[in-house]
Design a protein around this motif. Sequence first.
Motif: not given
Length: 389
Positions: A309-314
């Motif tokens: 999720w953090s990577f997608a948001l990034a």
Amino acid sequence: MHVSHLTLHDFRSYADLDVALEPGPVAFIGRNGQGKTNLVEAIDYLSRLSSHRVASDAPLVRAGASQAIIRAAVVRDGRSATLEIEINPGKSNRARINRSQLPRARELLGLVRTVVFAPDDLTLVKGDPSDRRKFLDDLLVLRHPRIAGVRSDYDRVLRQRNSLLKTAGLARGSAREGAIATLSVWDEHLARFGAELLAARLRLVADLAPYVGKAYATVARGAGRDDAAIAYKASLPSIAEDGTPVDAGAMEVAWLEARLLDEVERRRKDELDRGVSLVGPHRDELLLTLGNGELRLPVKGYASHGESWSFALALKLASYDLLRSEGDDPILILDDVFAELDSGRREQLADLVAGAEQVLITAAVADDVPAALAGVRYAVGEGVVSRES
């Protein structure tokens, strides 16, 4: 940039809707299935001329209607313009600016720019390579609207070439020779449009990469700027996975076109045997990795749910930061995203985007919207959108 007024006619669940909007945070609150996402989807459609939810236009037209209309007053650098798109499934869409019809709907591209955060963004990490290619191409079109034409031409050539490969693979004798001779013409088209699309993607990944590392470090607690990385993996052996040439050739369109033609010729037998094009941007991949040095691993298959999720948001935050660095503040759309995040990530994301000129938020529960994004709120239900006092 912000939308000051939105009008819908026969779009999704709305027969007719007029709603005035303001800069800053704007939240649409309502139970699932009440039409709040339809509102932000309409604004995003003006940006990309496609939906972030469905692959075709047909579901966008209200049941029983033959067309849908989206009209928005967009304020950019203090000047306002009214953009309109008439959606005609199975026919050509029509576009207008200030009531004047454009020769092609595609000329709307670039006049309003949006960056959408949605639950489906997780497919950027866990989905197929086609999801990541689409992410790159959509961002490309926001930066350079003319790429939409290049991508359309490439897709058309690819379909024609694949059809011819299947025909040639099944033919025998003079019929096969004739099909192969015709194939060379489509090889040239594939290489020409493919090289232009490939060059644009390579430049985009190089520009986007620093922003991805910075964004990931911001949304993932304890991560550093070097933890998250992206790289372009091309189907050309003359391009390394870091998006650079293996040899000393210049990364120009003409250079890439020649390399694509060489590789197509080398893979000719394989393509005829399989009846499909094996070389070109449609076979490429955007690599996402986490870690440092020898410990760097692909996100897909190795990252936890939180890391994914953090990577997608990034990726989305990096897109926003890149567009903003080029002198234009895109409209941010947070579509039901806070329900997917823990409280810590909610607050982090809210703090990061609170300074945007306009943030459009959808949420089922008002309490899901962080305090940093307190602003104008609308209640959505039973086909009615009403501003809360």
